[in-house]
Structures are given as C-alpha cells and as structure tokens.
Design an enzyme around this catalytic site. Structure first.
Site, PDB file in Angstrom:
ATOM      1  CG  ASP A  46      24.391  67.763  58.450  1.00  0.00           C
ATOM      2  OD1 ASP A  46      25.540  68.006  58.505  1.00  0.00           O
ATOM      3  OD2 ASP A  46      23.424  68.149  58.963  1.00  0.00           O
ATOM      4  CB  SER A  47      29.586  67.685  55.486  1.00  0.00           C
ATOM      5  OG  SER A  47      30.324  66.839  56.113  1.00  0.00           O
ATOM      6  CG  ASP A  85      25.833  65.238  61.464  1.00  0.00           C
ATOM      7  OD1 ASP A  85      25.268  65.388  62.720  1.00  0.00           O
ATOM      8  OD2 ASP A  85      26.425  65.956  60.785  1.00  0.00           O
ATOM      9  CE  LYS A 115      27.990  66.113  63.856  1.00  0.00           C
ATOM     10  NZ  LYS A 115      27.458  67.256  63.458  1.00  0.00           N
ATOM     11  CD  GLU A 117      23.969  71.282  62.978  1.00  0.00           C
ATOM     12  OE1 GLU A 117      23.247  72.287  62.785  1.00  0.00           O
ATOM     13  OE2 GLU A 117      24.593  70.791  61.947  1.00  0.00           O
ATOM     14  CD  GLU A 185      31.069  73.507  61.600  1.00  0.00           C
ATOM     15  OE1 GLU A 185      30.254  72.700  62.178  1.00  0.00           O
ATOM     16  OE2 GLU A 185      31.111  73.776  60.410  1.00  0.00           O
TER      17      GLU A 185
HETATM   18  O1  KIV Z   1      28.507  67.378  58.913  1.00  0.00           O
HETATM   19  C1  KIV Z   1      29.834  67.429  59.139  1.00  0.00           C
HETATM   20  O2  KIV Z   1      30.613  66.799  58.570  1.00  0.00           O
HETATM   21  C2  KIV Z   1      29.808  67.786  60.787  1.00  0.00           C
HETATM   22  C3  KIV Z   1      31.184  68.021  60.698  1.00  0.00           C
HETATM   23  C4  KIV Z   1      32.192  69.083  60.277  1.00  0.00           C
HETATM   24  C5  KIV Z   1      31.408  68.321  62.365  1.00  0.00           C
HETATM   25  O3  KIV Z   1      29.112  68.201  61.110  1.00  0.00           O
END
Ligand code: KIV
Length: 278
Positions: A46-47, A85, A115, A117, A185
C-alpha cells in the site's frame, strides 16, 4: 523458472538458510521485469499510495486502488509468489469483513496471499480464520505505517524492553495463527535477529538488519525513482529518475528544434493520393 513459488517454497527457503528477496511492484510492466529478474516474492504494497498515487500516507489507499494494481501486477507475474497488501480499515473492523476483502485479492486480483499489519489479539484471530479458510497471510510488525498516527510518527519500534517483548509475543502469536512469513519494519537489528531465530516462519526485514531471513524494499527506492524522500534503509541500485528527466529534456529539445520526428519515425504515401484534396 516456470514453476510458481508457493508459501511452502518460502518456508523451505528459511529452512535451507536461503535469503529471501522481496520487492514491491504496482504495474504490469515493472512486475514483468521484476519477475523475470527472479525475485521469489512480489508485494503490491500500500506504499502504492505514496509512490504511485501521490497521497501523503498509506491511510488514503482504497481497496479498489489495491485490487486494480494487484490485478495489473498479476498479469505480469508468472513465477513469483504475489502478495497483495490489505489497505487501512479493510481488515480491522471484524473477521468476516476482513475475510471477504482478503478473498477478493485472490479471486478478483489473482494474488496468492495477502499482507496485513499488526499483532493485537483481534488481528491474530483474523489471521487464524483467514489461514483456516485457505487464505495465506503475511504478517507485518514494527513500524506499521497504517498506525502512523497512533505511533506518533515513522519511528523505530521495539526499543524498550517491554516493546521488544510485546513484538516477540505478537510475532509468535502470528506464527501460531498460521502466518507464512512476517515483515519486520524499522526494528533494531538485534531484536529483528532474535525474532528471526525464535520463529520457524521467515522474517522479511525492511530497516531491520541483516539478521532477518529476507529483505523487502519499495521498488522506487531501489531504482532511484523516489521523487520525495529516500528512506535511510534503502539502497539505490540505479538512477531511473535521472534517466527519465534526461530523456524528457532531450525529447523536449528535439521537438522544439524539429530534430524529432525524422523519416525513420514517419510514414510515406503516394503523392498522387493527395492530388485534388483541398
Ligand atoms: O506497503 C509496502 O510497500 C510495505 C513494505 C514496505 C513492506 O508494506
């Protein structure tokens, strides 16, 4: 490289002491290049919100954003395990909604895993229900960017004895719940190494030192395409941003001067066809 990497392969890599490299990707073309380079895991993080969509943080990323980009990446990936994510508030409300949203990553966007969190009892319970239902889950502890407001900023996590113990307990609980891997992280290297030794599932670090079982980076940071801010934990392996800027400047100059296009980029026709046209 015909075979698709599975979560069992990822676990086996840890068992064999083979380091795991994961990179993010957000679009078809980049995903194809990263996959062909041999990366075993590709994450549609989600970056995306910051590096692709220009949002200030990951909180503004929607489920539709993630599903659209994950589906595009999936079209470019043949080999890597593809992880999507789950964005903010798509898995925190209750386990039913979390499972429904997670399933969309697998059925609509063609990811093989999701994924999410955090390591609170509620998240651990959700992970247990997802994995029991056949949805592979990668956990994420330490600096969890969706909680940036609660954490009071993008800070190193787990520095006090209590915080370190809590992170270790949460990591063990996520493993027990069936997570197949765990992102750590911005965690001090000695703590990340300790967690990595205690877990049987692989840890994938970002700013968490070399003692993790693998590493993950945001592709923009690695290729030098980050326009706003390069985090301390990143290493640039290329300067793609400079190449794009130089190409754009050269193109602008050629269009202005008439040096582009030439005959090579143009198409001919018989002059007689135009006779009589007004
Ligand atoms: O959103 C993302 O890119 C991430 C990674 C940095 C692990 O969660």
């Amino acid at each position: 490289m015909d075979k698709r990497i599975t979560i069992s392969d990822v676990r086996e890599m840890k068992a064999q002491g083979e380091k795991i490299a994961m990179l993010t990707a957000y679009d078809y073309a980049t995903a194809k290049l990263v996959d062909e380079a041999g990366l075993p895991i590709i994450l549609v993080g989600d970056s995306l919100g910051m590096v692709m969509l220009g949002y200030p943080d990951t909180l503004h990323v929607s489920l539709d954003d993630m599903l659209r980009h994950t589906a595009a990446v999936a079209r470019g990936v043949k080999h890597a395990l593809l992880v999507g994510d789950m964005p903010f508030m798509t898995y925190q409300l209750n386990a039913e909604e979390a499972m429904r949203n997670a399933a969309r990553f697998l059925t609509e966007a063609n990811a093989q895993a999701v994924k999410l969190e955090g390591g609170s009892p509620q998240i651990v319970e959700t992970v247990a229900r997802m994995t029991a239902a056949g949805i592979p889950v990668m956990g994420h502890l330490g600096l969890t960017p969706q909680s940036v407001n609660q954490l009071g900023g993008y800070k190193v996590q787990g520095r006090s004895h209590n915080a370190a113990q809590r992170m270790l307990d949460e990591a063990l609980a996520l493993e027990q719940a069936g997570a197949f891997a765990l992102v750590l992280e911005t965690v001090p290297s000695p703590l990340a190494a300790l967690i990595s030794r205690k877990l049987t599932i692989p840890t994938i670090g970002i700013g968490a030192g070399v003692g993790c079982d693998g590493q993950v980076q945001v592709i923009h940071d690695v290729i030098g395409l980050t326009v706003d801010y390069v985090p301390r934990h990143a290493r640039q392996y290329a300067q793609v941003g400079s190449l794009i800027a130089a190409a754009a400047r050269d193109y602008l100059a050629d269009v202005r001067s008439g040096a582009f296009p030439t005959e090579a980029q143009s198409f001919k026709m018989d002059d007689s066809v135009l006779e009589g046209l007004e």
